[in-house]
Design a protein around this motif. Structure first.
Motif, PDB file in Angstrom:
ATOM      1  N   GLN A 139      54.022  38.616  41.081  1.00 28.01           N
ATOM      2  CA  GLN A 139      54.990  39.631  41.477  1.00 28.01           C
ATOM      3  C   GLN A 139      54.848  40.028  42.948  1.00 28.01           C
ATOM      4  N   GLY A 140      54.022  39.300  43.684  1.00 24.71           N
ATOM      5  CA  GLY A 140      53.914  39.524  45.121  1.00 24.71           C
ATOM      6  C   GLY A 140      52.932  40.590  45.532  1.00 24.71           C
ATOM      7  N   LYS A 141      52.114  41.098  44.617  1.00 24.33           N
ATOM      8  CA  LYS A 141      51.131  42.112  44.981  1.00 24.33           C
ATOM      9  C   LYS A 141      49.929  41.446  45.653  1.00 24.33           C
ATOM     10  N   ARG A 142      49.395  42.111  46.678  1.00 21.26           N
ATOM     11  CA  ARG A 142      48.274  41.529  47.427  1.00 21.26           C
ATOM     12  C   ARG A 142      47.128  42.512  47.680  1.00 21.26           C
ATOM     13  N   SER A 143      47.334  43.799  47.372  1.00 22.30           N
ATOM     14  CA  SER A 143      46.279  44.796  47.631  1.00 22.30           C
ATOM     15  C   SER A 143      46.095  45.670  46.394  1.00 22.30           C
ATOM     16  N   PRO A 144      45.449  45.137  45.350  1.00 21.59           N
ATOM     17  CA  PRO A 144      45.349  45.879  44.091  1.00 21.59           C
ATOM     18  C   PRO A 144      44.193  46.877  44.076  1.00 21.59           C
ATOM     19  N   LEU A 145      44.370  47.895  43.267  1.00 17.53           N
ATOM     20  CA  LEU A 145      43.317  48.859  42.957  1.00 17.53           C
ATOM     21  C   LEU A 145      43.097  48.834  41.453  1.00 17.53           C
TER      22      LEU A 145
ATOM     23  N   LEU B 135      42.940  32.932  43.202  1.00 18.04           N
ATOM     24  CA  LEU B 135      44.359  32.837  43.536  1.00 18.04           C
ATOM     25  C   LEU B 135      44.601  32.884  45.037  1.00 18.04           C
ATOM     26  N   GLY B 136      43.570  33.266  45.789  1.00 11.87           N
ATOM     27  CA  GLY B 136      43.716  33.353  47.239  1.00 11.87           C
ATOM     28  C   GLY B 136      43.683  34.769  47.757  1.00 11.87           C
TER      29      GLY B 136
ATOM     30  N   ASP C  64      48.989  48.379  47.040  1.00 11.70           N
ATOM     31  CA  ASP C  64      50.377  48.145  46.610  1.00 11.70           C
ATOM     32  C   ASP C  64      50.522  48.026  45.101  1.00 11.70           C
ATOM     33  N   SER C  65      49.412  48.185  44.368  1.00 20.00           N
ATOM     34  CA  SER C  65      49.483  48.048  42.911  1.00 20.00           C
ATOM     35  C   SER C  65      48.210  48.609  42.304  1.00 20.00           C
TER      36      SER C  65
ATOM     37  N   GLN D   4      53.458  50.110  42.126  1.00 20.64           N
ATOM     38  CA  GLN D   4      53.639  49.597  40.770  1.00 20.64           C
ATOM     39  C   GLN D   4      52.349  49.759  39.982  1.00 20.64           C
ATOM     40  N   ILE D   5      52.471  50.308  38.783  1.00 19.81           N
ATOM     41  CA  ILE D   5      51.317  50.521  37.911  1.00 19.81           C
ATOM     42  C   ILE D   5      51.374  49.527  36.759  1.00 19.81           C
TER      43      ILE D   5
END
Length: 690
Positions: free
Chosen positions: A455-461, A484-485, A548-549, A577-578
């Motif tokens: 879904q294009g998220k790259r900075s998750p928490l 995944l990179g 971002d997520s 986005q959660i």
């Protein structure tokens, strides 16, 4: 006194030795010279030997020895020492030395995980001036800088590298890596590839992938397809040396399922879980699964209870005496088991539009009246004794055990039986007769990483419990994310519901901040250490507002507190986005909860996500709407299918099963991965996630 003749002969011999010494001394000039260094050749020495040669050199040869020393230091993982040597290199270098220095600087950048810097340096390399050995290294640096992310550039690098390799082992490694890059490409990537007319080798690889995908569910057809491909592409490297994964196809042998031993804890606190799994297994075998509202006729055969097995009891209803969680945390196999479950049905997602039928994805295995099933109680005997008894009774395949401690014991048990374990140990052993199938929070975390990445998220928490469960989720998610990179993953841990209530009463809320998840060296993903150096741990990062997520692992009660606390600190305009695990999705979520969860995406097994409403209704009724037991029922259904396709799962890479717990596939260690169904709360309803 010696005779004069003896003295004369001795003197003559001494004179000959003296003359020889003078001759050799004359040939060596003023003294021993340092041998010439060739920076364009392979470096097989140690860094110490090269540094010693460098110190003994006083001419231009010194720089060559220094470059060789830097290469050896990098290969040995001595990054700081290599950096120091770089700093002391002279400004003036020959063209040959400059090209070698660029290659070494690129290798250093990759070791420091500066991939952008590595890519910029590679663009400066004059490939036409490189030796054969340097060209192979240049291509390997291109491969390393990709960090395992499949692309057309990566495929071309592997293909160009193969002719430069000399040993069969290196060529096999190259071919295996090329195949791995191919199978990891998404359909969109494959469909968008544009190759040149003269790229015959690449075209051959793409055709091999098509053959594989078209026949992956039928071993005989796949064997014939590969053989035909080898005839059509005789000069392709893979035609002469098949990828290891496809070599396994050539040796495929179907396992017998004539008699299955089902190993479950039919006594003790885990009995309620075992009964749910057994019910699903039996319903699938007997053909009593409800499909689209129509029940299939049941087969006449019933499980045989052997002398070593305890009497099989009817499934215990949730909420009864046995519904408490087992004292041993290892016994809990459901990632979403809840202390209590409401007795009212929950709102289930609307069934997603049926996907196009894929002939190469196996469905639930057909019922069988010929397969004999014998059930053994692992709660009353050690697992090694149960396995020995099953073998003595003529079992050809084992499903179970279920309790994690028992699965751990399989490492020390020698048995020729094929085993589908219903849990996953801490340390997985790659054995040809063993596969692991578990409903684990780690499994869900890995699937969440893929879903969020897609879904294009790259900075998750990550928001996880302050417990061993939270640590396991952090490790699994962060490891998969880096595969995944992705880069650093942030984590934030929370305490009990009491602590959360105190926070919401005080108006503190929850900030989208966290500390980095630090993976130990043994936890690093395979592609995180592509240069041979020890993994470089990510530097601590502070909250920069770039999250971002958020992926939350919480119960329904915890989720009802966490979501509002996030909203207290984050404006609706800045809300990210959660995502949530199935742990938050239980029966009895009323309209207020669903409205509060607006926009949240959550994962769950396809059966719980409404893919088969009739079967879900049937299972929910059997287990009094306890979704944790319904998930285990679905696990039993899929265990039957996996048992019937054990050989394909174990031997055919990429083999998939469209199961009730997820879209199932196996790793090289035969750990069953589940691709889950994602749903979303929208205006008080649960709908497929967009």
């Amino acid at each position: 006194m010696l005779p004069s003749k003896v003295i004369h002969n001795k003197a003559g011999r001494n004179l000959a030795v003296l003359l020889a010494a003078l001759i050799f001394a004359g040939c060596s000039g003023q003294g021993p010279q340092t041998p010439q260094a060739d920076v364009q050749a392979a470096a097989t020495g140690t860094s110490d030997s090269y540094l010693q040669q460098m110190q003994q050199s006083s001419d231009d040869n010194k720089v060559d020895w220094q470059l060789l020393a830097i290469r050896a230091l990098l290969n040995e993982g001595k990054i700081p020492q290599a950096n120091d040597q770089f700093a002391s290199l002279p400004q003036q270098l020959s063209d040959t030395q400059r090209q070698e220095a660029l290659l070494l600087q690129t290798q250093l950048k990759i070791a420091q995980q500066d991939l952008n810097g590595a890519g910029q340096l590679l663009q400066k390399v004059d490939t036409a001036s490189l030796s054969k050995d340097q060209q192979a290294r240049y291509l390997q640096l291109q491969i390393n800088s990709s960090q395992g992310r499949p692309s057309l550039a990566l495929l071309r690098a592997y293909i160009a590298q193969e002719p430069l390799l000399t040993t069969p082992a290196d060529k096999q490694k190259n071919i295996d890596a090329t195949w791995q890059a191919l199978v990891q490409m998404t359909p969109d990537q494959i469909n968008s590839l544009v190759i040149n007319a003269d790229e015959n080798t690449l075209q051959g690889w793409l055709d091999l992938l098509n053959v594989y995908k078209a026949n992956s569910s039928d071993p005989d057809m796949l064997k014939a397809g590969i053989s035909d491909w080898q005839t059509r592409y005789p000069y392709n490297p893979a035609a002469k040396m098949l990828p290891t994964a496809l070599t396994q196809v050539q040796n495929f042998q179907q396992a017998s399922t004539a008699k299955i031993a089902l190993l479950l804890p039919l006594s003790g606190q885990a009995q309620i879980f075992a009964n749910a799994i057994k019910k699903g297994f039996d319903d699938a075998r007997n053909g009593t699964l409800t499909q689209n509202g129509t029940a299939q006729p049941a087969a006449a055969a019933q499980p045989v209870i052997g002398s070593a097995a305890a009497p099989v009891q009817a499934p215990t209803q949730a909420g009864g005496e046995n519904s408490a969680a087992p004292a041993d945390a290892n016994a809990a196999v459901s990632p979403s088991a809840s202390p209590d479950a409401a007795a009212t049905p929950a709102s289930t997602p609307e069934p997603a539009a049926p996907a196009a039928q894929n002939a190469n994805v196996a469905q639930t295995a057909a019922p069988s009246s010929s397969t004999q099933v014998q059930v053994y109680d692992t709660g009353s005997q050690p697992v090694d004794q149960v396995l020995a008894q099953a073998q003595k009774d003529g079992a050809t395949l084992v499903v179970g055990p279920l309790i994690k401690n028992n699965v751990e014991q399989l490492a020390s048990v020698q048995t020729p039986l094929n085993i589908l374990a219903l849990n996953e140990p801490e340390s997985v052993q790659n054995r040809p007769n063993l596969c692991y199938f578990a409903l684990s929070p780690e499994d869900e975390a890995r699937d969440a990483a893929h879903h969020m990445w897609d879904q294009g998220k790259r900075s998750p928490l990550l928001m996880v419990p302050r417990s061993a469960l939270g640590d396991r989720v952090n490790k699994a998610f962060a490891t998969e994310w880096q595969k995944l990179g992705g880069s650093t993953v942030l984590q934030q841990q929370f305490g009990s519901t009491g602590e959360l209530k105190q926070g919401i009463n005080s108006g503190a809320g929850l900030r989208l901040t966290g500390t980095p998840v630090t993976l130990q060296p043994q936890q690093q993903p395979q592609n995180a250490n592509v240069t041979g150096q020890p993994p470089v741990q990510p530097a601590p990062v502070s909250d920069s507002g770039n999250v971002d997520s958020v992926y939350i692992v919480a119960t329904q009660d915890e989720m009802a507190l966490i979501k509002p606390m996030i909203s207290m600190r984050v404006s609706s305009r800045s809300m990210v986005q959660i995502y949530a695990s199935s742990r938050s999705y239980q029966a009895g979520s009323g309209p207020d909860f669903r409205l509060e969860m607006e926009g949240v995406q959550f994962s769950d097994a396809p059966l719980l996500s409404g893919n088969n409403p009739a079967l879900l209704q049937q299972a929910a009724k059997n287990f009094n709407n306890d979704y944790s037991l319904v998930r285990l029922y679905a696990m039993g259904v899929d265990a039957w299918t996996l048992a019937n396709h054990f050989s394909e799962v174990r031997q055919l890479p990429g083999f998939q099963i469209q199961g009730e717990t997820g879209n199932l596939s196996a790793t090289t260690d035969c750990v069953i991965n589940r691709k889950l169904t994602w749903s979303q709360y929208r205006q008080g309803q649960i709908v497929p996630a967009s």
